[in-house]
Design a protein around this motif. Structure first.
Motif, PDB file in Angstrom:
ATOM      1  N   MET A 102      16.464   0.520 -13.129  1.00  0.00           N
ATOM      2  CA  MET A 102      15.373   0.702 -13.755  1.00  0.00           C
ATOM      3  C   MET A 102      14.435  -0.414 -14.084  1.00  0.00           C
ATOM      4  O   MET A 102      15.106  -1.595 -14.717  1.00  0.00           O
ATOM      5  CB  MET A 102      15.680   1.205 -15.398  1.00  0.00           C
ATOM      6  CG  MET A 102      16.578   2.560 -15.156  1.00  0.00           C
ATOM      7  SD  MET A 102      15.578   3.789 -14.399  1.00  0.00           S
ATOM      8  CE  MET A 102      14.078   4.077 -15.612  1.00  0.00           C
ATOM      9  N   ILE A 103      13.300  -0.660 -13.444  1.00  0.00           N
ATOM     10  CA  ILE A 103      12.519  -1.943 -13.387  1.00  0.00           C
ATOM     11  C   ILE A 103      11.269  -1.648 -13.979  1.00  0.00           C
ATOM     12  O   ILE A 103      10.520  -0.800 -13.788  1.00  0.00           O
ATOM     13  CB  ILE A 103      12.315  -2.349 -11.846  1.00  0.00           C
ATOM     14  CG1 ILE A 103      13.536  -2.544 -11.169  1.00  0.00           C
ATOM     15  CG2 ILE A 103      11.677  -3.780 -11.873  1.00  0.00           C
ATOM     16  CD1 ILE A 103      14.731  -3.538 -11.897  1.00  0.00           C
ATOM     17  N   SER A 104      10.778  -2.718 -15.072  1.00  0.00           N
ATOM     18  CA  SER A 104       9.603  -2.660 -15.628  1.00  0.00           C
ATOM     19  C   SER A 104       8.525  -3.051 -14.708  1.00  0.00           C
ATOM     20  O   SER A 104       8.724  -3.675 -13.661  1.00  0.00           O
ATOM     21  CB  SER A 104       9.565  -3.255 -16.899  1.00  0.00           C
ATOM     22  OG  SER A 104       9.872  -4.673 -16.816  1.00  0.00           O
ATOM     23  N   HIS A 105       7.049  -2.915 -15.117  1.00  0.00           N
ATOM     24  CA  HIS A 105       6.131  -3.372 -14.568  1.00  0.00           C
ATOM     25  C   HIS A 105       6.122  -4.927 -14.598  1.00  0.00           C
ATOM     26  O   HIS A 105       5.530  -5.654 -13.671  1.00  0.00           O
ATOM     27  CB  HIS A 105       4.826  -3.038 -15.070  1.00  0.00           C
ATOM     28  CG  HIS A 105       4.545  -1.501 -14.502  1.00  0.00           C
ATOM     29  ND1 HIS A 105       3.082  -1.029 -15.132  1.00  0.00           N
ATOM     30  CD2 HIS A 105       5.156  -0.556 -14.004  1.00  0.00           C
ATOM     31  CE1 HIS A 105       3.326   0.324 -14.446  1.00  0.00           C
ATOM     32  NE2 HIS A 105       4.624   0.552 -13.941  1.00  0.00           N
ATOM     33  N   ALA A 106       6.655  -5.444 -15.516  1.00  0.00           N
ATOM     34  CA  ALA A 106       6.389  -7.060 -15.672  1.00  0.00           C
ATOM     35  C   ALA A 106       7.415  -7.535 -14.512  1.00  0.00           C
ATOM     36  O   ALA A 106       7.275  -8.588 -13.911  1.00  0.00           O
ATOM     37  CB  ALA A 106       6.744  -7.473 -17.139  1.00  0.00           C
ATOM     38  N   THR A 107       8.499  -7.061 -14.505  1.00  0.00           N
ATOM     39  CA  THR A 107       9.810  -7.501 -13.479  1.00  0.00           C
ATOM     40  C   THR A 107       9.240  -6.967 -12.184  1.00  0.00           C
ATOM     41  O   THR A 107       9.409  -8.161 -11.233  1.00  0.00           O
ATOM     42  CB  THR A 107      11.166  -6.796 -13.771  1.00  0.00           C
ATOM     43  OG1 THR A 107      11.363  -6.812 -15.211  1.00  0.00           O
ATOM     44  CG2 THR A 107      11.987  -7.244 -12.716  1.00  0.00           C
ATOM     45  N   ALA A 108       8.692  -6.369 -11.678  1.00  0.00           N
ATOM     46  CA  ALA A 108       8.216  -5.623 -10.572  1.00  0.00           C
ATOM     47  C   ALA A 108       6.910  -6.773 -10.107  1.00  0.00           C
ATOM     48  O   ALA A 108       6.424  -6.425  -8.889  1.00  0.00           O
ATOM     49  CB  ALA A 108       7.847  -4.263 -10.271  1.00  0.00           C
ATOM     50  N   GLY A 109       6.238  -7.282 -11.214  1.00  0.00           N
ATOM     51  CA  GLY A 109       5.124  -8.226 -10.885  1.00  0.00           C
ATOM     52  C   GLY A 109       4.001  -7.395 -10.588  1.00  0.00           C
ATOM     53  O   GLY A 109       3.173  -7.819  -9.958  1.00  0.00           O
ATOM     54  N   ILE A 116       6.785  -5.340  -4.530  1.00  0.00           N
ATOM     55  CA  ILE A 116       6.994  -4.574  -3.547  1.00  0.00           C
ATOM     56  C   ILE A 116       5.847  -3.569  -3.163  1.00  0.00           C
ATOM     57  O   ILE A 116       4.702  -3.837  -3.821  1.00  0.00           O
ATOM     58  CB  ILE A 116       8.037  -3.232  -4.174  1.00  0.00           C
ATOM     59  CG1 ILE A 116       7.610  -2.749  -5.298  1.00  0.00           C
ATOM     60  CG2 ILE A 116       9.632  -4.177  -4.581  1.00  0.00           C
ATOM     61  CD1 ILE A 116       8.531  -1.692  -5.990  1.00  0.00           C
ATOM     62  N   TRP A 117       6.104  -3.068  -2.204  1.00  0.00           N
ATOM     63  CA  TRP A 117       4.868  -2.143  -1.574  1.00  0.00           C
ATOM     64  C   TRP A 117       4.602  -0.978  -2.478  1.00  0.00           C
ATOM     65  O   TRP A 117       5.452  -0.217  -3.014  1.00  0.00           O
ATOM     66  CB  TRP A 117       4.887  -1.887  -0.244  1.00  0.00           C
ATOM     67  CG  TRP A 117       3.926  -0.900   0.367  1.00  0.00           C
ATOM     68  CD1 TRP A 117       2.794  -1.376   1.025  1.00  0.00           C
ATOM     69  CD2 TRP A 117       3.652   0.561   0.310  1.00  0.00           C
ATOM     70  NE1 TRP A 117       2.093  -0.399   1.326  1.00  0.00           N
ATOM     71  CE2 TRP A 117       2.619   0.913   1.017  1.00  0.00           C
ATOM     72  CE3 TRP A 117       4.422   1.661  -0.231  1.00  0.00           C
ATOM     73  CZ2 TRP A 117       2.064   2.188   0.844  1.00  0.00           C
ATOM     74  CZ3 TRP A 117       3.976   2.893  -0.137  1.00  0.00           C
ATOM     75  CH2 TRP A 117       2.902   3.080   0.375  1.00  0.00           C
ATOM     76  N   LEU A 118       3.359  -0.900  -2.620  1.00  0.00           N
ATOM     77  CA  LEU A 118       2.850   0.094  -3.851  1.00  0.00           C
ATOM     78  C   LEU A 118       1.942   1.335  -3.020  1.00  0.00           C
ATOM     79  O   LEU A 118       0.932   0.606  -2.352  1.00  0.00           O
ATOM     80  CB  LEU A 118       2.394  -0.323  -4.929  1.00  0.00           C
ATOM     81  CG  LEU A 118       3.206  -1.128  -5.910  1.00  0.00           C
ATOM     82  CD1 LEU A 118       2.377  -1.665  -7.027  1.00  0.00           C
ATOM     83  CD2 LEU A 118       4.373  -0.146  -6.304  1.00  0.00           C
ATOM     84  N   PRO A 119       1.726   2.361  -3.199  1.00  0.00           N
ATOM     85  CA  PRO A 119       0.690   3.286  -2.470  1.00  0.00           C
ATOM     86  C   PRO A 119      -0.637   3.023  -3.262  1.00  0.00           C
ATOM     87  O   PRO A 119      -0.512   2.920  -4.604  1.00  0.00           O
ATOM     88  CB  PRO A 119       1.203   4.594  -2.805  1.00  0.00           C
ATOM     89  CG  PRO A 119       2.243   4.506  -3.791  1.00  0.00           C
ATOM     90  CD  PRO A 119       2.811   3.202  -3.689  1.00  0.00           C
ATOM     91  N   SER A 120      -1.556   2.897  -2.721  1.00  0.00           N
ATOM     92  CA  SER A 120      -2.921   2.880  -3.174  1.00  0.00           C
ATOM     93  C   SER A 120      -3.668   3.961  -3.354  1.00  0.00           C
ATOM     94  O   SER A 120      -4.125   4.686  -2.424  1.00  0.00           O
ATOM     95  CB  SER A 120      -3.937   1.625  -2.488  1.00  0.00           C
ATOM     96  OG  SER A 120      -5.110   1.472  -3.014  1.00  0.00           O
ATOM     97  N   VAL A 121      -3.918   4.450  -4.711  1.00  0.00           N
ATOM     98  CA  VAL A 121      -4.531   5.861  -4.958  1.00  0.00           C
ATOM     99  C   VAL A 121      -5.737   5.657  -5.756  1.00  0.00           C
ATOM    100  O   VAL A 121      -5.729   4.586  -6.646  1.00  0.00           O
ATOM    101  CB  VAL A 121      -3.596   6.753  -5.414  1.00  0.00           C
ATOM    102  CG1 VAL A 121      -2.429   7.148  -4.561  1.00  0.00           C
ATOM    103  CG2 VAL A 121      -2.823   6.260  -6.858  1.00  0.00           C
ATOM    104  N   LEU A 122      -6.660   6.518  -5.698  1.00  0.00           N
ATOM    105  CA  LEU A 122      -7.931   6.796  -6.060  1.00  0.00           C
ATOM    106  C   LEU A 122      -7.891   7.839  -7.082  1.00  0.00           C
ATOM    107  O   LEU A 122      -7.258   9.120  -6.630  1.00  0.00           O
ATOM    108  CB  LEU A 122      -9.116   6.489  -5.389  1.00  0.00           C
ATOM    109  CG  LEU A 122      -9.236   5.267  -4.832  1.00  0.00           C
ATOM    110  CD1 LEU A 122     -10.376   5.275  -3.861  1.00  0.00           C
ATOM    111  CD2 LEU A 122      -9.359   3.977  -5.761  1.00  0.00           C
ATOM    112  N   TYR A 123      -8.827   7.945  -7.950  1.00  0.00           N
ATOM    113  CA  TYR A 123      -9.124   8.993  -8.954  1.00  0.00           C
ATOM    114  C   TYR A 123     -10.623   9.342  -8.782  1.00  0.00           C
ATOM    115  O   TYR A 123     -11.306   8.999  -9.545  1.00  0.00           O
ATOM    116  CB  TYR A 123      -8.882   8.972 -10.386  1.00  0.00           C
ATOM    117  CG  TYR A 123      -7.431   8.740 -10.527  1.00  0.00           C
ATOM    118  CD1 TYR A 123      -6.465   9.799 -10.818  1.00  0.00           C
ATOM    119  CD2 TYR A 123      -6.669   7.356 -10.611  1.00  0.00           C
ATOM    120  CE1 TYR A 123      -5.171   9.319 -11.192  1.00  0.00           C
ATOM    121  CE2 TYR A 123      -5.683   7.127 -10.812  1.00  0.00           C
ATOM    122  CZ  TYR A 123      -4.525   7.965 -11.228  1.00  0.00           C
ATOM    123  OH  TYR A 123      -3.391   7.973 -11.259  1.00  0.00           O
ATOM    124  N   PRO A 124     -11.187  10.123  -7.630  1.00  0.00           N
ATOM    125  CA  PRO A 124     -12.329  10.249  -7.347  1.00  0.00           C
ATOM    126  C   PRO A 124     -12.974  11.104  -8.569  1.00  0.00           C
ATOM    127  O   PRO A 124     -12.225  11.865  -9.018  1.00  0.00           O
ATOM    128  CB  PRO A 124     -12.445  10.728  -5.866  1.00  0.00           C
ATOM    129  CG  PRO A 124     -11.046  11.613  -5.952  1.00  0.00           C
ATOM    130  CD  PRO A 124     -10.194  10.542  -6.608  1.00  0.00           C
TER     131      PRO A 124
END
Length: 423
Positions: A102-109, A116-124
Motif C-alpha cells: 500500500m503506497i500513498s501518492h506522496a511515496t510514489a512521487g 513508476i509509469w502511470l497511464p495517461s487518461v483524459l476526461y473529454p
C-alpha cells in the motif's frame, strides 16, 4: 548470492512478521523504494495484443456524490476511480496472504515526479476536472506486478436536462474516460473481475434527486486520427440516471390546488340567487390558486416551455374559472325565469292606486266613463291568430345539477390521466 527478487521477498516476509499499522506502512515504503531504485518511469510496460499494439488497463468507478446544476445544465460527479494494469518490472516474491504493498501518492512521487509509469487518461467533454488528494488516494502493488491506482476525481460534465415532465422528470448524464492522445497506446476496458464496474458508494450523496440506475459502456471514436494519435481510440462511458424527488412539489402545489378545486365545487350546491356568496367564494379560490402556483413556481427550473407542473396549474385554474362563470350564468338565467329568491331581486308588490279624481265626484257618468276600458278592435277582418311558439328554457337548478356531475367527473379524469402519463 541472493537475487533481487529473493531480497524483496525476504523483506516482505519480515514486514509481515513484524506487525501492522505504522510499522507495516514503513516496511511497504522501504520495499517500494528498493523496487524503484533502478526503475525508469518514462518507459512503458510490456505491450500485449497483435505485435504489442497496446497496454491493457482496466477501470472501475465508485460513485460517491452527485450534484445537479439545473441553471447551468451540468452535473458534477465525485467518483473514486481504480485503474489496474500490469508492470512486470515491479514483481516480487511475497505470500499470497500479503495482499500487496500500500503506497500513498506522496511515496510514489505523484506530486513532483512519479517514480513508476502511470497511464495517461483524459476526461473529454468535461467542463472541469479536479483531483481530491485525500488519504483514499493510493497505489496497491501485488506480487505478480499488478498495480491498482485509486484516485478520487471530481468531474463536471454537461448534461442536457429534460424538464418537460417536471417535477416527475428523469434524466441520464454521461462522463467519458479515454487515453491521452499524446501518450502510449492504451486499451481501456471496464473491470471484469466478478464485481460491478460502476457502483454507488455506501454513503452516496445526491440532493433533490434519487439515483435510479448506473451503467457502463464503451465506444470507439475516430477523433484520435485528427490529432495524430492512434487510429482507434476507445472511450469508457459512465452513465448515471436519476429521477427528481417530487414530494416537495406535491405537498406545496399539487395538494393545495386540489383542495381549492374541490372547495370551489361547493358553489354548485348553493342557491342560484346567492350570487354574492357564489361569486366571492369562486373569486377567492381563483386568487388563492394564483398565489400557490406563484410560490411553488419559484423553485422550478427556468425554461421557455410548458412543464408538466405548469399544465397541471393551468387545468386547476380552468376549473376554478368554470365555477366563477357558472355562478354568473346561473344568476342571469334565474333573473330571466323569475326564480330569484333574494330579497333585493324581488320588489315588494304594492296595491294598485285608485284612479285620480278630477273634481267630478257627483257625476256618476263621468266616473263610469273613466273606469271602463276601451272597446277591443274588431277581429273579424284579421283572421285567426298564429300559434304562439314555445320557449324552451333550461332551469338554473338543472344547469347546476348537470355541472355538479360534469365538474367532478372531469376533474377525476384529469387526475387519472396525469397519474398515468407522468408517473
Amino acid at each position: 548470492m541472493p537475487t533481487r527478487a529473493q531480497l524483496l521477498g525476504a523483506t516482505l516476509v519480515t514486514a509481515l512478521l513484524c506487525g501492522s499499522g505504522p510499522v507495516a506502512a514503513n516496511n511497504d515504503i522501504n520495499i517500494f523504494n528498493m523496487m524503484v531504485k533502478n526503475y525508469k518511469p518514462e518507459e512503458a510496460p510490456d505491450r500485449y495484443g497483435p505485435r504489442g499494439a497496446y497496454i491493457p488497463v482496466q477501470a472501475q468507478a465508485m460513485l460517491e456524490a452527485i450534484e445537479v446544476d439545473e441553471h447551468g445544465s451540468a452535473v458534477t460527479l465525485r467518483c473514486l476511480w481504480r485503474l489496474t494494469w500490469t508492470d512486470m518490472r515491479l514483481r516480487y516474491r511475497g505470500s499470497p496472504a500479503a495482499g500487496g504493498l500500500m503506497i500513498s501518492h506522496a511515496t510514489a512521487g505523484l506530486m513532483d515526479a512519479p517514480k513508476i509509469w502511470l497511464p495517461s487518461v483524459l476526461y473529454p467533454r468535461s467542463l472541469s476536472v479536479d483531483f481530491d488528494n485525500s488519504l483514499d488516494n493510493m497505489f496497491m502493488i501485488r506480487p505478480n506486478g499488478t498495480i491498482t491506482w485509486q484516485r478520487r476525481v471530481i468531474t463536471k460534465a454537461p448534461c442536457g436536462l429534460n424538464v418537460a415532465y417536471f417535477p416527475w422528470d428523469k434524466n441520464t448524464c454521461r462522463v467519458f474516460l479515454r487515453q491521452n492522445l499524446d501518450s502510449k497506446a492504451l486499451m481501456l476496458n471496464w473491470t471484469r473481475s466478478g464485481v460491478r464496474p460502476v457502483y454507488a458508494g455506501p454513503n452516496l450523496s445526491i440532493s433533490g434527486f434519487r439515483l435510479t440506475s448506473l451503467g457502463a459502456s464503451s465506444r470507439i471514436g475516430s477523433m484520435a486520427e485528427d490529432h495524430g494519435g492512434p487510429a482507434r481510440s476507445k472511450s469508457l462511458v459512465l452513465r448515471v440516471t436519476f429521477r427528481r424527488v417530487s414530494i416537495y412539489y406535491i405537498i406545496n402545489d399539487i395538494i393545495p390546488t386540489c383542495i381549492l378545486v374541490i372547495a370551489s365545487y361547493m358553489t354548485f350546491w348553493l342557491s342560484p340567487g346567492s350570487v354574492v356568496v357564489r361569486a366571492l367564494l369562486a373569486s377567492f379560490m381563483l386568487l388563492a390558486c394564483f398565489i400557490v402556483t406563484a410560490i411553488a413556481g419559484r423553485a422550478a427550473p427556468p425554461v421557455a416551455f410548458i412543464k408538466a407542473l405548469d399544465l397541471w396549474n393551468f387545468v386547476c385554474l380552468f376549473f376554478l374559472l368554470w365555477a366563477l362563470v357558472q355562478s354568473l350564468v346561473v344568476y342571469r338565467m334565474s333573473l330571466g325565469c323569475g326564480s330569484v329568491t333574494d330579497d333585493a331581486a324581488t320588489p315588494e308588490l304594492q296595491p294598485p292606486k285608485p284612479p285620480a279624481q278630477n273634481g267630478n265626484d257627483n257625476d256618476p257618468e263621468a266616473i263610469v266613463a273613466e273606469t271602463l276600458p276601451p272597446p277591443p278592435p274588431p277581429t273579424d277582418d284579421l283572421g285567426p291568430l298564429p300559434p304562439r311558439p314555445r320557449r324552451r328554457t333550461v332551469s338554473p337548478r338543472l344547469l347546476d345539477l348537470v355541472s355538479r356531475v360534469l365538474y367532478l367527473l372531469a376533474f377525476c379524469i384529469v387526475i387519472i390521466v396525469f397519474g398515468v402519463v407522468y408517473s
